[in-house]
Write an enzyme that holds these catalytic residues in place. Structure first.
Site, PDB file in Angstrom:
ATOM      1  N   TYR A 100       7.961  -4.825  -0.124  1.00 47.50           N
ATOM      2  CA  TYR A 100       9.068  -4.731   0.359  1.00 47.50           C
ATOM      3  C   TYR A 100       9.242  -3.493   0.973  1.00 47.50           C
ATOM      4  O   TYR A 100       9.129  -2.305   0.542  1.00 47.50           O
ATOM      5  CB  TYR A 100      10.307  -4.874  -0.825  1.00 47.50           C
ATOM      6  CG  TYR A 100      10.360  -6.185  -1.614  1.00 47.50           C
ATOM      7  CD1 TYR A 100       9.857  -7.144  -1.148  1.00 47.50           C
ATOM      8  CD2 TYR A 100      10.669  -6.041  -2.985  1.00 47.50           C
ATOM      9  CE1 TYR A 100       9.765  -8.324  -1.820  1.00 47.50           C
ATOM     10  CE2 TYR A 100      10.656  -7.157  -3.775  1.00 47.50           C
ATOM     11  CZ  TYR A 100      10.383  -8.443  -3.149  1.00 47.50           C
ATOM     12  OH  TYR A 100      10.335  -9.500  -3.940  1.00 47.50           O
ATOM     13  N   CYS A 106       6.753   0.803  -3.454  1.00 47.50           N
ATOM     14  CA  CYS A 106       5.929   0.547  -2.151  1.00 47.50           C
ATOM     15  C   CYS A 106       5.613   1.620  -1.223  1.00 47.50           C
ATOM     16  O   CYS A 106       4.438   1.832  -0.616  1.00 47.50           O
ATOM     17  CB  CYS A 106       6.312  -0.532  -1.576  1.00 47.50           C
ATOM     18  SG  CYS A 106       6.443  -2.284  -2.228  1.00 47.50           S
TER      19      CYS A 106
END
Length: 368
Positions: A100, A106
């Protein structure tokens, strides 16, 4: 071609879709995740789905359905940048990151890969349908697919970083062998939900000679592991409450989502205003859950100043003249707030700016 639908009918359909999404957002149906996070202008937009490795499942949550499910996905399709795995020489790592866009876990992985000059391809995952990761029984992000002769799936941001770093240093073991050193262990959350954890995820699996090359003294390794864990266990909890601290800040976050997501007029209206309201209330629950101060900015300021104090006046980074894995973890978490009031306040009211700018410079240099 068929005649276009009447404009009024199109608006009614758009409004219907927006209301169906909004039906997921009743505050009494929301449960705070074990790990909250946020990012960029939609920092907590994926907070309702955050897990220890960066993804997690809840009832899709407030901004998960709005910011994450529509605007965030559409915006992210434009990609932050695409690192083509096809450019890698034969025999080298081929990497694909499923993520995402605004997830701090991430972001940690991207910071690590960028700093080490590793090309990779990004696949943006739709937070609602998650069709992009339907191949995986592990339903969180980040997921890294790595091919160093045989395809492997790596889960959990800290495991990904530790395993790839070990692979870059060690010449003894294949990546497949290294990944086997990080076995998942099933645990049960306070809510009674079964999840997988990785007890040794902050360790690099090196032999004695390799360890001494990377960590000249034991204290260096202990310090790096301590602050990597701190970034995961504490720092990420401060993002969502700060990004959605006030109705105005929540609205600013969802304004970004709507702009970048290219919503229709009606859908954008509902996503922006209902999403902002929902996440404002969610942020209050997270504040209570993590025992934050009434003014959550103070917790953020104290945390980043604690980090700067740990680095000290005589080091550019915690890693010395170059960032170590703790530097990359903290930077990855903090940078998802860029462009928001919380980020600007942090830069003004703490001592983080010189270190942060140095991190930006070294990563940009590595990418170039």
């Amino acid at each position: 071609p068929p005649a276009p639908a009447p404009r009024r009918a199109g608006k009614m359909a758009a409004a219907g879709r927006a209301w169906r999404v909004a039906a997921l957002l009743s505050p009494w149906r929301l449960r705070a995740p074990r790990r909250a996070y946020g990012g960029a202008a939609a920092a907590a937009a994926t907070a309702a789905v955050a897990g220890r490795g960066g993804g997690g499942r809840l009832l899709l949550g407030a901004a998960f359905a709005l910011g994450g499910g529509a605007g965030l996905y559409l915006a992210a399709r434009q990609r932050l940048r695409e690192h083509s795995a096809a450019e890698l020489p034969a025999g080298r790592l081929q990497l694909t990151l499923y993520q995402y866009k605004t997830c701090p876990f991430c972001s940690k992985v991207r910071a690590f890969l960028d700093y080490h000059g590793l090309p990779y391809e990004i696949v943006e995952v739709n937070p609602i349908m998650r069709k992009e990761i339907k191949f995986s029984s592990y339903r969180k992000v980040p997921i890294l697919l790595a091919n160093a002769g045989s395809p492997l799936q790596l889960n959990d941001s800290s495991v990904i970083i530790s395993a790839i770093k070990t692979y870059l240093i060690s010449k003894r073991n294949s990546l497949e062998e290294i990944v086997s050193f990080y076995p998942p262990m099933k645990t049960v959350t306070e809510q009674g939900k079964e999840v997988f954890e990785y007890g040794n995820k902050y360790w690099l699996m090196l032999d004695e000679k390799e360890t001494k090359q990377v960590y000249p003294v034991k204290e260096v390794r202990v310090e790096e592991m301590k602050w990597r864990k701190w970034a995961d266990d504490w720092l990420v909890h401060l993002i969502s409450p700060n990004v959605y601290r006030t109705p105005r800040e929540a609205l600013a976050s969802f304004d970004y989502i709507v702009r970048e997501g290219k919503f229709g007029t009606v859908e954008g209206f509902f996503a922006k205003y209902m999403g902002a309201v929902a996440m404002f209330f969610v942020s209050k629950r997270l504040k209570k859950r993590h025992h934050l101060q009434d003014n959550v900015r103070e917790d953020l300021y104290e945390a980043v100043n604690e980090w700067v104090k740990a680095i000290g006046k005589h080091r550019l980074f915690m890693g010395g003249n170059q960032p170590n894995l703790a530097d990359l973890a903290v930077y990855g978490v903090l940078r998802v707030m860029e462009g928001l009031e919380a980020f600007d306040d942090m830069m003004v009211h703490t001592k983080i700016q010189p270190w942060y700018q140095r991190m930006e410079e070294v990563i940009q240099k590595a990418e170039a």
